[in-house]
Motif scaffolding. Structure first.
Motif: not given
Ligand SMILES: Nc1ncnc2c1ncn2[C@@H]1O[C@H](COP(=O)(O)OP(=O)(O)OP(=O)(O)O)[C@@H](O)[C@H]1O
Ligand SMILES: [Mg+2]
Length: 149
Positions: A19-20, A31-32, A80-81, A86-87
């Motif tokens: 979440a963070v 990008k994550l 998915a999370a 919204g990333v």
């Protein structure tokens, strides 16, 4: 900041870390990269008989991460999370080996700007504030490391 690596073992603590990491990625337009490291039993892939034995014996949750299907499920759920949060740019990766070593190697190889981990994981050892993976990762990565509690 263009790449944020979030390492997850699927634990509640890793979910907080995700979440963070999502907030940070959105804030920076970064990008994550979600990473799950599947542990190996004695350096070998888990044989079918052992997987069956583990099921029959109700093997502990932490041991279950040695199964490929479980590893994929952890990475997909986190992917998915992150989308849900919204990333825009999300990549998820499952690799094998020692979690600390692989997280540090991939952070370096990809040139991550920050690594985000939970303070604890799936181990049932009570009373510790920090798990060994988060402790060692914080010592090894050359970039910013965020340990989420
Ligand atoms: N196999 C893994 N793949 C990716 N990230 C991991 C993995 N294991 C742990 N992590 C990351 O490290 C964080 C802390 O987990 P850690 O394993 O250090 O604690 P623990 O399981 O409570 O204790 P220990 O494993 O030392 O007995 C997790 O929240 C997660 O972010
Ligand atoms: Mg652990």
């Amino acid at each position: 900041m263009t790449l944020i690596l979030c390492a997850t073992d699927g634990s509640p603590s890793a979910k907080k870390a995700l979440a963070v990491a999502c907030d940070l990625a959105k804030c920076k337009g970064a990008k994550l990269l979600i990473l799950h490291v599947q542990r190996r039993h004695g350096g070998e892939a888990t044989p079918d008989e052992l997987q069956f034995y583990a099921k029959v014996e109700h093997m502990a949750l932490s041991e279950a991460t040695a199964f490929p299907a479980e590893a994929q499920r952890i990475a997909s759920a986190a992917h998915a999370a992150a989308h849900e949060a919204g990333v825009d740019q999300v990549e998820s990766l499952v690799v094998e080996g020692d979690p600390t070593r692989r997280i540090s190697e991939i952070a370096k190889d990809r040139g991550a700007d920050a690594v985000v981990v939970g303070s604890r994981g799936r181990s049932e050892v009570a009373g510790l504030l920090l798990g060994s993976v988060s402790h060692k990762v914080s010592q090894l990565v050359p970039c910013t490391c965020i340990i989420v509690r």
